[in-house]
Scaffold this motif. Structure first.
Motif: not given
Length: 231
Positions: A177-180, A138-140, A205-206, A223-224
């Motif tokens: 990454p799987v999601r933002f 997961e990215v943040r 957007y990511a 995915p956001v």
């Protein structure tokens, strides 16, 4: 975008936001860090880092630290890179087809957005943010409180309210990454501002990147998740 004259080194320490001590070919070097964020989970003692060598004799440091290995993941941490790769990507017609104008650093009312784009439908303001914080896929964003980032989001929302189009574009400076999601734990106000912007018509957007030691290129959507179980 591409870098020149890349060398691999080992991170030792970071006495302040702007410089790092590294070991390069058995000798100690001081290099400029092209990211003033905290990056604590990235710049750990012993981590493999990648440096771009400069031949400018007027520089205080000969090298720029631009990327780091975290486990098996290569992460670009050059804070100037996201705008450059987005600009290249937009110019290639991959963000908005039929662009006629791409203007960086565009001032509108009391906001200065990273880009103003135009097509046959008028203006679209874009604010670009680089993402380097990753945990378990997961990215943040952000990795530290950013009142400036909150102000940008409010400006984008106001632009939409006045009939323009606007987008917040997160350049994830790594692959896969799987999601933002917004980093509500670190800066709740940014997460709130991002959700309010989305609810009022700002596009969110990511995209991840293909990263090598000497290149960075936007690649695929991530995915956001604006409303996670943690908010």
């Amino acid at each position: 975008m591409r870098y020149n004259a890349i060398e691999k080194a080992r991170f030792l320490s970071r006495p302040n936001r702007f410089i790092a001590h590294v070991e390069l070919e058995g000798r100690a070097e001081v290099c400029h860090v092209k990211n003033t964020g905290r990056c604590r989970e990235l710049l750990t003692p012993g981590a493999a880092v990648y440096l771009e060598r400069s031949d400018n004799p007027a520089r205080k440091t000969r090298y720029d630290l631009i990327a780091v290995e975290k486990g098996g993941l290569l992460i670009n941490m050059d804070a100037q890179a996201p705008n450059r790769v987005f600009g290249e990507w937009a110019a290639a017609g991959k963000f908005l087809p039929g662009l006629t104008v791409i203007r960086p650093e565009f001032t509108w009312e009391d906001s200065r957005f990273d880009f103003m784009l135009e097509d046959g439908k008028g203006k679209i303001f874009v604010e670009v943010k680089g993402v380097t914080l990753e945990e378990n896929g997961e990215v943040r964003f952000p990795d530290a409180p950013t009142e400036r980032g909150v102000k940008h989001l409010r400006g984008l929302r106001r632009a939409v309210e006045q009939g323009c189009r606007a987008a917040a574009f997160f350049v994830v400076q790594m692959k896969g990454p799987v999601r933002f999601r917004p980093n509500d734990e670190t800066h709740p106000a940014f997460g709130t501002a991002l959700r309010e912007a989305a609810e009022n018509g700002v596009g969110i957007y990511a995209y991840d990147c293909r990263v090598t030691p000497d290149s960075l290129e936007l690649d695929a959507p991530v995915p956001v998740e604006l409303y996670s179980r943690r908010t």
